[in-house]
Design a protein around this motif. Structure first.
Motif, short mmCIF file in Angstrom:
data_model
loop_
_atom_site.label_atom_id
_atom_site.label_comp_id
_atom_site.label_asym_id
_atom_site.label_seq_id
_atom_site.Cartn_x
_atom_site.Cartn_y
_atom_site.Cartn_z
N TRP A 13 0.75 -1.09 0.07
CA TRP A 13 -0.13 -0.05 0.07
C TRP A 13 0.76 1.16 -0.06
CZ3 TRP A 13 -4.90 1.40 -0.65
CH2 TRP A 13 -5.28 2.66 0.01
N THR A 14 1.35 1.72 -1.04
CA THR A 14 2.22 2.82 -1.23
C THR A 14 1.56 3.82 -2.28
OG1 THR A 14 3.51 1.74 -2.80
CG2 THR A 14 4.04 1.72 -0.56
N TRP A 15 2.34 4.62 -2.73
CA TRP A 15 2.10 6.07 -3.72
C TRP A 15 2.70 5.26 -5.12
CZ3 TRP A 15 4.31 7.87 0.97
CH2 TRP A 15 3.32 8.56 1.63
N GLN A 16 1.84 5.74 -6.02
CA GLN A 16 2.11 5.30 -7.67
C GLN A 16 3.04 6.54 -7.81
OE1 GLN A 16 1.26 2.92 -9.60
NE2 GLN A 16 -0.23 2.20 -7.98
N ILE A 17 4.42 5.96 -8.33
CA ILE A 17 5.24 6.82 -8.89
C ILE A 17 5.09 7.19 -10.38
CG2 ILE A 17 7.92 7.44 -9.29
CD1 ILE A 17 7.16 6.79 -6.28
N ASP A 18 4.99 8.61 -10.41
CA ASP A 18 4.69 9.18 -11.86
C ASP A 18 5.89 9.98 -12.37
OD1 ASP A 18 2.90 9.96 -13.97
OD2 ASP A 18 2.37 11.84 -12.96
N GLY A 19 7.00 9.41 -12.39
CA GLY A 19 8.35 9.82 -12.94
C GLY A 19 9.15 10.63 -11.78
N PHE A 20 10.01 11.52 -12.36
CA PHE A 20 10.95 12.23 -11.34
C PHE A 20 10.75 13.82 -11.87
CE2 PHE A 20 12.79 8.23 -11.80
CZ PHE A 20 13.15 8.07 -10.29
N PHE A 21 10.97 14.62 -10.87
CA PHE A 21 11.10 16.00 -11.31
C PHE A 21 12.31 16.28 -12.04
CE2 PHE A 21 8.14 16.34 -7.38
CZ PHE A 21 7.36 17.13 -7.99
N GLU A 22 12.21 16.63 -13.42
CA GLU A 22 13.38 16.78 -14.14
C GLU A 22 13.96 18.12 -14.25
OE1 GLU A 22 12.54 14.79 -17.97
OE2 GLU A 22 11.32 13.18 -16.98
N SER A 23 13.31 19.11 -13.62
CA SER A 23 14.09 20.63 -13.88
C SER A 23 13.68 21.18 -12.64
CB SER A 23 13.63 21.08 -15.09
OG SER A 23 12.27 21.47 -15.12
N GLN A 24 14.36 22.23 -12.24
CA GLN A 24 13.87 23.17 -11.35
C GLN A 24 12.58 23.88 -11.70
OE1 GLN A 24 15.43 23.32 -8.04
NE2 GLN A 24 13.54 24.57 -7.70
N GLU A 25 12.53 24.27 -13.16
CA GLU A 25 11.39 24.99 -13.30
C GLU A 25 9.92 23.90 -13.28
OE1 GLU A 25 14.00 24.42 -15.61
OE2 GLU A 25 14.56 26.33 -15.25
N GLU A 26 10.22 22.84 -13.21
CA GLU A 26 8.98 21.96 -12.95
C GLU A 26 8.89 21.77 -11.43
OE1 GLU A 26 7.87 17.22 -14.17
OE2 GLU A 26 9.91 17.98 -14.29
N VAL A 27 9.94 21.90 -10.68
CA VAL A 27 9.55 21.93 -9.19
C VAL A 27 8.96 23.23 -8.81
CG1 VAL A 27 11.08 22.13 -6.76
CG2 VAL A 27 11.71 20.54 -8.75
N ASP A 28 9.48 24.33 -9.57
CA ASP A 28 8.94 25.60 -9.16
C ASP A 28 7.39 25.71 -9.49
OD1 ASP A 28 11.37 26.15 -8.06
OD2 ASP A 28 11.74 27.52 -9.88
N GLN A 29 6.85 25.34 -10.56
CA GLN A 29 5.51 25.06 -10.94
C GLN A 29 4.71 24.15 -10.05
OE1 GLN A 29 4.45 26.99 -13.76
NE2 GLN A 29 2.26 26.36 -12.70
N PHE A 30 5.25 23.12 -9.65
CA PHE A 30 4.41 22.54 -8.67
C PHE A 30 4.23 23.28 -7.34
CE2 PHE A 30 4.35 19.22 -4.91
CZ PHE A 30 3.67 18.55 -5.42
N ILE A 31 5.25 23.82 -6.76
CA ILE A 31 5.08 24.62 -5.78
C ILE A 31 3.99 25.76 -6.13
CG2 ILE A 31 6.19 26.38 -4.03
CD1 ILE A 31 8.69 24.30 -4.41
N ALA A 32 4.48 26.58 -7.27
CA ALA A 32 3.69 27.60 -7.56
C ALA A 32 1.97 27.38 -7.85
CB ALA A 32 4.07 28.41 -8.60
N ASP A 33 1.73 26.07 -8.25
CA ASP A 33 0.26 25.85 -8.30
C ASP A 33 -0.27 25.54 -7.02
OD1 ASP A 33 0.61 25.78 -11.06
OD2 ASP A 33 0.93 23.87 -11.45
#
Length: 176
Positions: free
Chosen positions: A81-101
């Motif tokens: 019983w765990t989380w489904q992995i949906d890949g990796f954060f590939e760039s800082q822009e992707e991380v920033d967008q995740f946080i901004a959202d």
């Protein structure tokens, strides 16, 4: 300290098949051999847990990931019983967008870190986003025993193979 209850709290159905074939013989005078091959497979499903509809039992836990195994009706015993992995954060822009959202995750967010599927689409990765990600039970198991004996000396060898069955690799939590 806590311990497991010593009462039956559910019902389970197990079905399986075990086969074994052995051949014994004399190769030459006083030199005997024996060879055995076996095959085993089983499936289990939990029929009932406790008395309330939708009840489940929590199993293994981890400080970072919380509950790792569960037992509930309609599923295999102690499924993962765990989380489904949906890949990796590939760039800082992707991380920033995740946080901004305004999204939040139970795991650290950063370049090269896991992205977890938001199964309930609420922007927050939490326990409600966990699902069955595997079963610890093997698809099948095979074994072989070989032996030779000559007068009062003997030699034996054994090989075992278990196919299937997932595990939770906690070392990847720190290394990925």
């Amino acid at each position: 300290s806590a311990s497991q209850p010593s009462v039956n709290v559910g019902m389970m159905t197990n079905r399986g098949l075990d086969l074994s074939i052995t051949n014994r013989g004399e190769i030459i005078k006083n030199l005997n051999n024996s060879a055995t091959v076996n095959f085993s497979m089983y499936r289990n499903v939990v029929d009932k847990v406790l008395d309330a509809e939708g009840s489940y039992l929590s199993g293994a836990t981890n400080a970072s990931l919380g509950i790792l195994t569960r037992t509930e009706a309609g599923m295999p015993l102690s499924y993962i019983w765990t989380w489904q992995i949906d890949g990796f954060f590939e760039s800082q822009e992707e991380v920033d967008q995740f946080i901004a959202d305004g999204k939040k995750s139970v795991l650290n967010v950063g370049v090269g870190k896991w992205k977890i599927e938001d199964l309930d689409n609420n922007g927050i990765i939490d326990e409600k986003d966990k699902s069955m990600t595997g079963s610890p039970h093997p698809d099948f198991q095979v074994g072989a025993n070989l032996s030779l004996d000559y007068r009062s000396f003997d030699f034996g060898a054994f090989i075992f193979w278990s196919q299937g069955g997932e595990v939770v690799n906690l070392s990847r939590l720190e290394s990925d």
